[in-house]
Design an enzyme around this catalytic site. Sequence first.
Site, PDB file in Angstrom:
ATOM      1  CD  GLU A 127      -0.328   5.017  -3.762  1.00 15.04           C
ATOM      2  OE1 GLU A 127       0.680   5.323  -3.091  1.00 15.04           O
ATOM      3  OE2 GLU A 127      -0.687   3.858  -3.969  1.00 15.04           O
ATOM      4  N   GLY A 267       0.487   7.055   6.340  1.00 16.70           N
ATOM      5  CA  GLY A 267       1.764   6.986   7.053  1.00 16.70           C
ATOM      6  C   GLY A 267       2.897   7.666   6.307  1.00 16.70           C
ATOM      7  CB  ALA A 268       5.449   7.345   4.671  1.00 20.48           C
ATOM      8  CG  MET A 269       3.365   9.162  -1.532  1.00 21.00           C
ATOM      9  SD  MET A 269       2.367   7.694  -1.951  1.00 21.00           S
ATOM     10  CE  MET A 269       2.941   7.409  -3.615  1.00 21.00           C
ATOM     11  CD  GLU A 270       4.613   4.278  -2.889  1.00 21.22           C
ATOM     12  OE1 GLU A 270       4.212   4.618  -1.745  1.00 21.22           O
ATOM     13  OE2 GLU A 270       3.931   3.589  -3.671  1.00 21.22           O
ATOM     14  CG  ASN A 271       5.862  11.135  -3.330  1.00 16.61           C
ATOM     15  OD1 ASN A 271       4.798  10.832  -3.819  1.00 16.61           O
ATOM     16  ND2 ASN A 271       5.977  11.637  -2.111  1.00 16.61           N
ATOM     17  CG  HIS A 303       6.252   0.075   3.205  1.00 17.29           C
ATOM     18  ND1 HIS A 303       5.570  -1.130   3.143  1.00 17.29           N
ATOM     19  CD2 HIS A 303       5.573   0.921   2.400  1.00 17.29           C
ATOM     20  CE1 HIS A 303       4.536  -1.002   2.339  1.00 17.29           C
ATOM     21  NE2 HIS A 303       4.511   0.235   1.870  1.00 17.29           N
ATOM     22  CD  GLU A 304       6.284   4.587   2.331  1.00 22.64           C
ATOM     23  OE1 GLU A 304       6.052   4.572   1.110  1.00 22.64           O
ATOM     24  OE2 GLU A 304       5.435   4.194   3.167  1.00 22.64           O
ATOM     25  CD  GLU A 326       1.329   0.006  -1.055  1.00 22.59           C
ATOM     26  OE1 GLU A 326       2.133  -0.379  -0.177  1.00 22.59           O
ATOM     27  OE2 GLU A 326       1.417   1.129  -1.602  1.00 22.59           O
TER      28      GLU A 326
HETATM   29  N1  PHE Z   1       1.620   4.132  -0.981  1.00 23.17           N
HETATM   30  C1  PHE Z   1       1.746   4.511   0.389  1.00 23.17           C
HETATM   31  C2  PHE Z   1       2.467   3.359   1.055  1.00 23.17           C
HETATM   32  O1  PHE Z   1       2.016   2.360   1.390  1.00 23.17           O
HETATM   33  C3  PHE Z   1       0.479   4.724   1.117  1.00 23.17           C
HETATM   34  C4  PHE Z   1      -0.328   5.882   0.651  1.00 23.17           C
HETATM   35  C5  PHE Z   1      -1.429   5.686  -0.132  1.00 23.17           C
HETATM   36  C6  PHE Z   1       0.007   7.154   1.013  1.00 23.17           C
HETATM   37  C7  PHE Z   1      -2.214   6.728  -0.551  1.00 23.17           C
HETATM   38  C8  PHE Z   1      -0.774   8.208   0.622  1.00 23.17           C
HETATM   39  C9  PHE Z   1      -1.888   7.991  -0.161  1.00 23.17           C
HETATM   40  O2  PHE Z   1       3.572   3.248   1.159  1.00 23.17           O
HETATM   41 ZN    ZN Z   2       3.310   0.970   0.426  1.00 21.91          ZN
END
Ligand code: PHE
Ligand code: ZN
Length: 880
Positions: A127, A267-271, A303-304, A326
Amino acid sequence: MRSNQPQTIYLSDYKVPAYLVDHVDLRFELFEHGARVHSILTVRRNPQSDDVGAPLVLDGDRLVLESLALNGTPLDGDQYEDRGDQLVIADVPEQFQLSVVTWIEPQNNTRLEGLYKSSGMFCTQCEAEGFRCITFFPDRPDVMARFRTRIEADRSAYPVLLSNGNDIDRGDLPDGRHFVTWEDPFPKPCYLFALVAGDLVEKRDSFRTRSGRDIDLRMYVEPRNADKCAHALDSLKRAMRWDEEVYGREYDLDIFMIVAVDDFNMGAMENKGLNIFNSSCVLASQDTATDAAYQRIEAIVAHEYFHNWSGNRVTCRDWFQLSLKEGFTVFRDSQFSADMGSATVKRIEDVTLLRTAQFAEDAGPMAHPVRPSSYIEISNFYTLTIYEKGAEVVRMLHNLLGPELFRKGSDLYFERHDGQAVTTDDFVRAMEDASGRDLSQFRLWYEQAGTPVLTVRDEFDADRGVYRLTVEQTLPDTPGQTDKKPHHIPFALGLLDRRGQPLPLRLADDDTEAPTERMLELTERAHTFEFHGLAECPVPSLLRNFSAPVRLNYPWTREQLLFLMSHDPDGFNRWDAGQRLAVDVIQSLVGAPRDTQVEPRLVTAYRHLICDASLDQALVAKMLQLPSEAYLIELADEADVPAIHQARERVLKHLAISLRDELVACYRRNAQDSAYDLSPLAIARRSLRNTALAWLLAINDEEGRALAVRQFRDADNMTDRIGALRALVNSDYEDDRNQALASFYQRYQDDPQVVEQWFSVQAASDRAGQLPQIRALLTHPAFDWKNPNKVRAVVGAFAGQNLAAFHQVDGSGYDFLAEQVCRLDDSNPQIAARLVTPLTRWRKFAPAYRERMRAALERIRDKPSLSRDVYEVVHKSLAG
Ligand code: PHE
Ligand code: ZN
């Protein structure tokens, strides 16, 4: 060819994709010197597209194309065009398979987008537009495909190979290599793709869904972090349960994985099924993580996880809709945190961030609507406006509809749009259809930037017993937007009599069953409300629980604020009254003669807070925090930072001197008397004793010093240890400060997350973080320019928190920041662009500062080959 001037992307140019990808078959060959990516795309023309003769256009970024074949036949050089950032094939059939092989170099990827290496492992971040750094693909969220991913790597260096979905095959390969194949049954946009390969330990847990399915929970970390997983896994289970109970959402795959990596831009990523976290947002142990970190981790894990529905199952049509996922997900995680701890404290924390940083963004040159209509670089739009204001907009829907209708709306949204890529408008329409309410005016919250200002006036008609409240709303101009329309605003209020009792709110004479709190709705530029049947002029409690993200002006007297501080039944407004009083007192001292008196009633009020142990201690801990310098600057017209800093220090020291004995007693009363735990009361008590310590050291109190030294040495948890360290660092006791810093580093030097805290305690302190010391930190062996957390801990903390040191009248702080931005721009443009933020606010400051800030921005602007990220921020800041 890429042109020199970065292009602006407009929402109004949106077109459905000309081609859809139904399936993606990926094979990664991972090596130390690079990676080969084999991709087979199953493509068909989009029946929704009227662009019938369109060529196939795939995005790519820094890819070396090794081969290209259509339905198995290799393409000649004249059958496609490799434009560097796009691969164009003019002539394609209705349906086909495209095979692409690309070569990339993860080991040299310092931008941390796409596939890269972090502490020896391979990981990805896609992302918003990172997938195009891995292979050629239509890199846009409205193209949703099923992915199968085979990863091949050296077995001993990379025993763990992960991707989205379920592992369906694994085995050995020649030369000590092995492979694992993953299949994700859910169609997803490529920004949710993820891959991890490394020598990681696995922590397992499980969760039974309410329909009785058993989910495998797995957390992967470097071996040295094996003992820091429990909190994240517990948080995950709480979040899974909560989403079932509150939103009726169950998890959908059989496995849910969390990975911790040290080098991460966000912070983190919701893959999908494979969330990747910045180590600092997921690893915790009593000895290394503060209470704030524990709470942050719980919130981010949730959140993720919540994104699995709000973001993944229902995703964004295009990046202008970013707040669709978001804003809604931040709202969901803040509801969750409120339910897990103190709801009032959570609201105070959210509003503090909003009013300090989002209001500032909304008043500056980067102001944009919750749904922007143009951007240059989407990475710059992961903003407080998209996240925090977006969450406030969803919260207002919740306020207007009430919890039942809101739930009906979210059910309809998930049901109607499952598996689709949609818009914020679709979200509002679901709320509208489920509730039967007309939200057409409410939609302006997505379109208009800027923070509305509410000005409230009142009068009491004693003869008729009528209290009249007039509320006017105005909207400031923002870049590209003037003459705005009034918003639809939920405005919660109550009225109190002189003893602090809530009064019935009778909007008409005959209103006998009137409630004591109402959610009024503002839709016009001005409204007048009449409250009947009152024997005396009431004290209004306005905008309860911060029912809308607005600036509220009402001519409170200090008397009224003191009254609300102790009587308002709304906990948030009790806190807010205290903040307004403290702001008023500090502001009256900015630039005032040295002998100007500090309001004695403030001391009385604080004494009451400190001494009355029957008050809600979590709320008291928040009420004792003076408004931050950043907030005071945000409220100022032409901020003179040193003057604001001095005024605030004066008030703090005056309070500390006046309440010295009470603070010592408060410290002792709140000393740890039982085993460490994370209950709201235990957290509040740690906060209270650390505030007491900080205040005592601010006035060089010898007893405070002894308490701090002892607490630093004997603490059994990081909140207390770093609380004592911070107090010592911010004191005049230079030897104690240096000793504590040295012994802290000695003890934790092998733990990067703690070293980050050690850096930022210094960088944020005006004692330990003046410019020469900051420069010294940058050459410390533990500092690493390639690690975003370290950059944030030193450069970010200096410019964002150490405001008196940063705002030097000679401009040296600004020049320093410009230098670091330029240095980072080539290696990590996303982080470089974020670091510019403090300079973007240049128009807010007193003239001498303002001009030097602008000069620093111009220096960045003039750097040769500026990234698109920094280009956008700097040019927009200087414009107009
Ligand atoms: N989508 C992620 C979040 O809010 C944030 C994010 C955006 C992480 C772009 C990496 C790159 O949960
Ligand atoms: Zn998010």
